[in-house]
Design a protein around this motif. Structure first.
Motif, PDB file in Angstrom:
ATOM      1  N   SER A 108      56.802  38.961 -10.461  1.00  0.00           N
ATOM      2  CA  SER A 108      56.427  38.247  -9.232  1.00  0.00           C
ATOM      3  C   SER A 108      54.996  37.737  -9.262  1.00  0.00           C
ATOM      4  O   SER A 108      54.583  37.015  -8.345  1.00  0.00           O
ATOM      5  CB  SER A 108      56.597  39.179  -8.025  1.00  0.00           C
ATOM      6  N   ILE A 109      54.220  38.100 -10.284  1.00  0.00           N
ATOM      7  CA  ILE A 109      52.815  37.691 -10.334  1.00  0.00           C
ATOM      8  C   ILE A 109      52.643  36.170 -10.319  1.00  0.00           C
ATOM      9  O   ILE A 109      51.782  35.648  -9.596  1.00  0.00           O
ATOM     10  CB  ILE A 109      52.124  38.335 -11.555  1.00  0.00           C
ATOM     11  N   PRO A 110      53.395  35.384 -11.092  1.00  0.00           N
ATOM     12  CA  PRO A 110      53.192  33.921 -11.037  1.00  0.00           C
ATOM     13  C   PRO A 110      53.383  33.341  -9.634  1.00  0.00           C
ATOM     14  O   PRO A 110      52.570  32.526  -9.171  1.00  0.00           O
ATOM     15  CB  PRO A 110      54.232  33.385 -12.018  1.00  0.00           C
ATOM     16  N   GLY A 111      54.436  33.763  -8.940  1.00  0.00           N
ATOM     17  CA  GLY A 111      54.648  33.234  -7.589  1.00  0.00           C
ATOM     18  C   GLY A 111      53.570  33.687  -6.619  1.00  0.00           C
ATOM     19  O   GLY A 111      53.095  32.896  -5.789  1.00  0.00           O
ATOM     20  N   VAL A 112      53.166  34.942  -6.700  1.00  0.00           N
ATOM     21  CA  VAL A 112      52.105  35.442  -5.818  1.00  0.00           C
ATOM     22  C   VAL A 112      50.787  34.735  -6.106  1.00  0.00           C
ATOM     23  O   VAL A 112      50.012  34.421  -5.189  1.00  0.00           O
ATOM     24  CB  VAL A 112      51.960  36.968  -5.975  1.00  0.00           C
ATOM     25  N   PHE A 161      48.389  32.754  -3.435  1.00  0.00           N
ATOM     26  CA  PHE A 161      46.959  33.000  -3.259  1.00  0.00           C
ATOM     27  C   PHE A 161      46.150  31.726  -3.470  1.00  0.00           C
ATOM     28  O   PHE A 161      45.133  31.502  -2.805  1.00  0.00           O
ATOM     29  CB  PHE A 161      46.489  34.091  -4.217  1.00  0.00           C
ATOM     30  N   SER A 162      46.584  30.886  -4.392  1.00  0.00           N
ATOM     31  CA  SER A 162      45.868  29.626  -4.615  1.00  0.00           C
ATOM     32  C   SER A 162      45.933  28.735  -3.381  1.00  0.00           C
ATOM     33  O   SER A 162      44.932  28.139  -2.960  1.00  0.00           O
ATOM     34  CB  SER A 162      46.464  28.902  -5.835  1.00  0.00           C
ATOM     35  N   ILE A 163      47.134  28.638  -2.768  1.00  0.00           N
ATOM     36  CA  ILE A 163      47.273  27.832  -1.550  1.00  0.00           C
ATOM     37  C   ILE A 163      46.433  28.417  -0.418  1.00  0.00           C
ATOM     38  O   ILE A 163      45.748  27.692   0.327  1.00  0.00           O
ATOM     39  CB  ILE A 163      48.758  27.756  -1.151  1.00  0.00           C
ATOM     40  N   MET A 164      46.439  29.754  -0.304  1.00  0.00           N
ATOM     41  CA  MET A 164      45.652  30.410   0.736  1.00  0.00           C
ATOM     42  C   MET A 164      44.156  30.171   0.532  1.00  0.00           C
ATOM     43  O   MET A 164      43.400  29.947   1.497  1.00  0.00           O
ATOM     44  CB  MET A 164      45.963  31.905   0.726  1.00  0.00           C
ATOM     45  N   PHE A 165      43.693  30.196  -0.714  1.00  0.00           N
ATOM     46  CA  PHE A 165      42.284  29.955  -0.996  1.00  0.00           C
ATOM     47  C   PHE A 165      41.888  28.524  -0.618  1.00  0.00           C
ATOM     48  O   PHE A 165      40.806  28.290  -0.051  1.00  0.00           O
ATOM     49  CB  PHE A 165      42.016  30.207  -2.480  1.00  0.00           C
ATOM     50  N   LEU A 166      42.750  27.572  -0.897  1.00  0.00           N
ATOM     51  CA  LEU A 166      42.440  26.182  -0.532  1.00  0.00           C
ATOM     52  C   LEU A 166      42.356  26.014   0.984  1.00  0.00           C
ATOM     53  O   LEU A 166      41.447  25.344   1.509  1.00  0.00           O
ATOM     54  CB  LEU A 166      43.507  25.250  -1.112  1.00  0.00           C
TER      55      LEU A 166
END
Length: 311
Positions: free
Chosen positions: A241-245, A249-254
């Motif tokens: 599940s690491i790639p999807g998570v 996190f990338s979207i949340m950071f943006l």
């Protein structure tokens, strides 16, 4: 007249016998010394002396060429024989080494299947899991009751015991699954690293930087994930599940970065006076930290949200 004729006939027979005797002697000399290249050359008779000498030189050159060719053939035969002998010796040594290696392998791994059946059994794996759990509890007790070193000798003896047990367990694992099956399992690499670090920390306690390596011994508890199937499935699910998570996190950071920039524009530079004179939105990094505080729920209502609303 008749006597003269008989005497002439006798002389002719004697001359013939002498001629045959000389021919037989020449034949014997030829058999002993080999072919005489000069026997067919007659210096007397027709032809100039130069031509006769040229014929002699040609015969000598032909004889030398034949001798050189014979010597080269003999040398080639000797070299071929030596090469064949070397190849034979090398092949024999290789076959003997392979046979010895096969015999040693058969003797060494004679009981591999039987030991593997015992080691891979559920009872053995559960017992190893309990040993790992006991080591974890010993480490926790060490940091609880042995902070000032009152029981250093007891806990050091326990550390030696657990390290020896784990080293034996790793050796048995390597024997049972050597070599492809052992190397293809990443958990075996992790076990090997932890055991090597533990042995190194015990063998060289005064080595510079060894205290940092000792900290890695706490990760021996992760070896439980290999022994217990349910825990191993959880770890494998988290790994997948690491790639999807990471994408989430990338979207949340943006999104947080966008609102951090808006926070600097709307509430920074003294526009809003916060309690305790804290700068929450004076620049991008402070704005990001403030948004992280809002996410954790740490005093965000009184210190951040209320001043912004009532400004």
């Amino acid at each position: 007249t008749r006597q003269a004729s008989m005497a002439a006939a006798v002389m002719a027979v004697m001359n013939t016998q002498k001629k045959r005797t000389r021919e037989r002697e020449q034949q014997k000399e030829h058999d002993v010394w080999g072919y005489n290249p000069f026997k067919d050359i007659h210096l007397s008779g027709s032809g100039s002396p130069v031509n006769q000498l040229a014929a002699v030189g040609g015969a000598v050159a032909a004889t030398a060429k034949d001798a050189t060719g014979a010597a080269a053939a003999v040398g080639g035969a000797v070299a071929a024989t030596a090469k064949d002998a070397t190849d034979t010796v090398t092949s024999t040594a290789t076959d003997a080494t392979a046979q010895v290696a096969d015999q040693a392998k058969k003797i060494l791994f004679k009981y591999q299947a039987s030991v593997a059946n015992v080691y891979d059994s559920e009872v053995c794996q559960v017992a190893i899991a309990f040993i790992i759990l006991a080591n974890f509890m010993a480490n926790a007790m060490d940091k609880q009751v042995n902070v000032y070193g009152e029981y250093q000798s007891q806990f050091h003896a326990m550390e030696i015991t657990f390290t020896v047990v784990f080293a034996i367990e790793l050796a048995v694992n390597m024997y049972c699954h050597w070599m492809t099956a052992f190397l293809n399992d990443k958990w075996n690499w992790f076990d090997f690293l932890i055991v090597v670090i533990s042995l190194l920390s015990l063998a060289t306690p005064n080595l510079p930087g060894i205290s940092i390596l000792r900290l890695l011994r706490a990760f021996r508890t992760f070896r439980l994930f290999k022994r217990l199937k349910s825990m191993r499935q959880i770890i494998m699910a988290i790994d997948k599940s690491i790639p999807g998570v990471a994408n989430a996190f990338s979207i949340m950071f943006l999104i947080m970065s966008i609102y951090a920039i808006l926070g600097v524009e709307l509430f920074g530079n003294g526009v809003v006076e916060f309690e305790c004179n804290q700068a929450y939105f004076d620049n991008y990094s402070q704005s990001m930290l403030t948004l992280m505080q809002v996410l954790t729920g740490d005093s965000w209502a009184e210190c951040i949200a209320r001043p912004c609303i009532t400004a």
